[in-house]
Design an enzyme around this catalytic site. Structure first.
Site, PDB file in Angstrom:
ATOM      1  N   ASP A  25       0.824  -1.078   0.037  1.00  0.00           N
ATOM      2  CA  ASP A  25       0.007   0.069   0.050  1.00  0.00           C
ATOM      3  C   ASP A  25       0.654   1.115  -0.115  1.00  0.00           C
ATOM      4  OD1 ASP A  25      -3.146   0.097   0.587  1.00  0.00           O
ATOM      5  OD2 ASP A  25      -2.150   2.263   1.242  1.00  0.00           O
ATOM      6  N   SER A  26       0.333   2.387  -0.533  1.00  0.00           N
ATOM      7  CA  SER A  26       1.268   3.859  -0.610  1.00  0.00           C
ATOM      8  C   SER A  26       0.883   4.290   0.796  1.00  0.00           C
ATOM      9  CB  SER A  26       0.826   4.374  -1.828  1.00  0.00           C
ATOM     10  OG  SER A  26      -0.460   4.824  -1.861  1.00  0.00           O
ATOM     11  N   CYS A  56     -14.057  -0.386  -7.604  1.00  0.00           N
ATOM     12  CA  CYS A  56     -15.252   0.132  -7.018  1.00  0.00           C
ATOM     13  C   CYS A  56     -15.426   1.284  -7.585  1.00  0.00           C
ATOM     14  CB  CYS A  56     -14.854   0.082  -5.452  1.00  0.00           C
ATOM     15  SG  CYS A  56     -13.342   1.225  -5.204  1.00  0.00           S
TER      16      CYS A  56
HETATM   17  N1  SAH Z   1      -7.967  -3.906  -0.274  1.00  0.00           N
HETATM   18  C1  SAH Z   1      -8.375  -3.075   0.767  1.00  0.00           C
HETATM   19  C2  SAH Z   1      -8.926  -1.644   0.509  1.00  0.00           C
HETATM   20  C3  SAH Z   1      -8.284  -0.878  -0.553  1.00  0.00           C
HETATM   21  S1  SAH Z   1      -8.609   0.868  -0.589  1.00  0.00           S
HETATM   22  C4  SAH Z   1      -9.290  -3.894   1.949  1.00  0.00           C
HETATM   23  O1  SAH Z   1      -9.928  -4.799   1.495  1.00  0.00           O
HETATM   24  O2  SAH Z   1      -9.526  -3.398   3.048  1.00  0.00           O
HETATM   25  C5  SAH Z   1      -7.681   1.362  -1.663  1.00  0.00           C
HETATM   26  C6  SAH Z   1      -6.098   1.262  -1.166  1.00  0.00           C
HETATM   27  O3  SAH Z   1      -5.058   1.721  -2.145  1.00  0.00           O
HETATM   28  C7  SAH Z   1      -6.064   2.761  -0.044  1.00  0.00           C
HETATM   29  O4  SAH Z   1      -5.286   1.713   1.078  1.00  0.00           O
HETATM   30  C8  SAH Z   1      -4.719   3.635  -0.531  1.00  0.00           C
HETATM   31  O5  SAH Z   1      -3.854   3.868   0.276  1.00  0.00           O
HETATM   32  C9  SAH Z   1      -4.018   2.663  -1.457  1.00  0.00           C
HETATM   33  N2  SAH Z   1      -3.507   3.333  -2.795  1.00  0.00           N
HETATM   34  C10 SAH Z   1      -4.196   4.169  -3.331  1.00  0.00           C
HETATM   35  N3  SAH Z   1      -3.127   4.460  -4.456  1.00  0.00           N
HETATM   36  C11 SAH Z   1      -2.091   3.546  -4.420  1.00  0.00           C
HETATM   37  C12 SAH Z   1      -1.079   3.146  -5.371  1.00  0.00           C
HETATM   38  N4  SAH Z   1      -0.582   3.929  -6.422  1.00  0.00           N
HETATM   39  N5  SAH Z   1      -0.087   2.176  -4.822  1.00  0.00           N
HETATM   40  C13 SAH Z   1      -0.402   1.705  -3.703  1.00  0.00           C
HETATM   41  N6  SAH Z   1      -1.659   1.850  -2.959  1.00  0.00           N
HETATM   42  C14 SAH Z   1      -2.226   2.839  -3.205  1.00  0.00           C
END
Ligand code: SAH
Length: 407
Positions: free
Chosen positions: A258-259, A350
């Protein structure tokens, strides 16, 4: 607010006239009418109950009015209701929503109790995290003191012993031109909880610096993903570890990306919470841009047996759909290339604006470009506690495809 309440109770319910397009929309089963589809200039108190007529004076029902949002009215019922009747309608709808969740939310102490339009309570969202409920008012109407009180009373009655936290999204309050307000506990004392989905435990913090929550809409998809997952797994966009923690129970190794550092910190705390109770493999948490990481890892020849892609909504508007599809394709193409034979891909979107058919097409192009033959094992959506209201397409937003390589 009190003056408003007295006015509302004594005055006749105001009438809002909608254009032909607005009327067609309501007759087609949608609940929204945009401001541009109101016929007369309307000057009503915020959040007022109104009766909706078409231009020929035919009655379309009762709705909640917003003086600020582009969505000027949200239909509540096709009956003509008065302000005096509104509380009992709300109580009935809340009771029905609670009763429905008791039937469909299994293996979890956490779920969405009220999903706005899909529960015919447009503008109200309530989530349950074990013994803490969060309430979000998305409209002027559900911000009205009397309506908030009804919601609080009903929830306390249905969930005795639970605390209630009002969660405020400053962007939404701005859109609805509502005064700023902090998130706060409105009943009971707790704003924190440890909650469980499919036997996996998570931290919830409704108010703290690191506000946490969960993507409750993925609850059933976590369990489904764990049914197919095996070997070495990679969870991209893990947030607080939703998929990763489920995969750790069945996979040999899990890498989660995650970022957001704060999200990964909570993810690690969640991992510790589960370690004691269950033997599961250690998870490697990596702070990185998932696009870059997939590129680097595939260049380095890394391979996985299971990959999960659950990015944030790439298409926030219809206009950005082509760009979003390119983003989804890049991710999915790279993931498919990195899967070992018989590998599993769990790929989500989503973005409401990207429909299931388009998402499947995208995956088809990605598979063709990757030179992999892919079989769709499951086409999934939101968990059942986030039901879809037919004719209100905005209530169907989550796609989750589970696919496997077959050669
Ligand atoms: N899979 C998670 C929900 C993901 S929400 C669950 O089931 O709980 C989307 C996530 O993507 C967020 O945590 C956000 O921080 C991350 N994100 C957004 N852009 C990103 C990128 N370019 N690389 C990595 N993570 C990213």
């Amino acid at each position: 607010m009190l003056a408003f309440q007295e006015d509302a109770l004594t005055e006749a319910t105001p009438v809002v006239v909608v254009s032909r397009r607005g009327a067609t929309r309501l007759r087609g089963g949608h609940l929204w009418v945009y401001r541009s589809d109101l016929v007369q200039p309307v000057d009503l108190p915020r959040g007022r109950l109104v009766h909706v007529h078409d231009e020929r004076g035919r009655k379309l029902g009762s709705a909640l009015y917003s003086s600020a949002s582009q969505i000027a009215i949200r239909l509540l019922t096709s009956e003509l209701l008065s302000e005096q009747q509104l509380p009992s309608l709300l109580r009935e709808r809340i009771a029905a929503a609670v009763e429905f969740r008791r039937r469909v939310a299994r293996d979890a102490d956490s779920y969405r109790v009220i999903f706005s339009e899909a529960d015919l309570l447009p503008g109200l969202i309530v989530d349950k995290y074990n013994d803490v409920l969060t309430v979000q008012a998305l409209t002027q109407a559900f911000d009205r003191a009397e309506l908030r009180q009804i919601v609080t009373e009903s929830l306390v009655e249905h969930f005795p012993g639970c605390s209630l936290v009002e969660r405020v999204d400053p962007n939404i309050r701005e859109l609805e031109q509502l005064p700023e307000r902090p998130s706060q506990v409105v009943h009971g004392e707790r704003s924190n909880a440890i909650f469980t989905m499919n036997g996996v435990r998570f931290h919830f913090d409704g108010l703290g610096g690191q506000k946490t929550g969960a993507f409750l809409d993925q609850r059933e998809n976590y369990a489904a993903a764990a049914r197919y997952a095996h070997g070495d797994a990679l969870d991209c966009f893990t947030y607080q570890g939703g998929f990763a923690l489920h995969l750790a129970r069945v996979c040999q190794s899990v890498t989660a990306v995650d970022s957001s550092r704060p999200a990964l910190e909570v993810a690690e705390q969640n991992e510790q919470l589960n370690h004691a109770a269950h033997r599961s493999g250690e998870i490697e948490w990596i702070e990185a841009n998932a696009f870059d990481l997939l590129k680097d890892y595939s260049a380095a020849g890394r391979q996985y047996d299971t990959i999960v892609l659950d990015p944030p909504a790439f298409a926030k508007t219809k206009r950005t759909v082509p760009t979003a599809l390119r983003g989804y394709k890049e991710l999915n193409l790279r993931a498919l290339k990195m899967l070992r034979p018989a590998g599993i891909l769990v790929t989500c979107s989503c973005s409401f604006h990207v429909g299931e058919a388009e998402f499947l097409d995208m995956l088809g192009w990605a598979a063709a470009d990757a030179g992999r033959r892919v079989r769709i094992l499951e086409k999934r959506g939101q968990s059942q506690d986030h039901p879809v209201l037919l004719n209100v397409p905005e209530t169907a937003y989550l796609k989750c495809l589970i696919a496997s390589l077959i050669d």
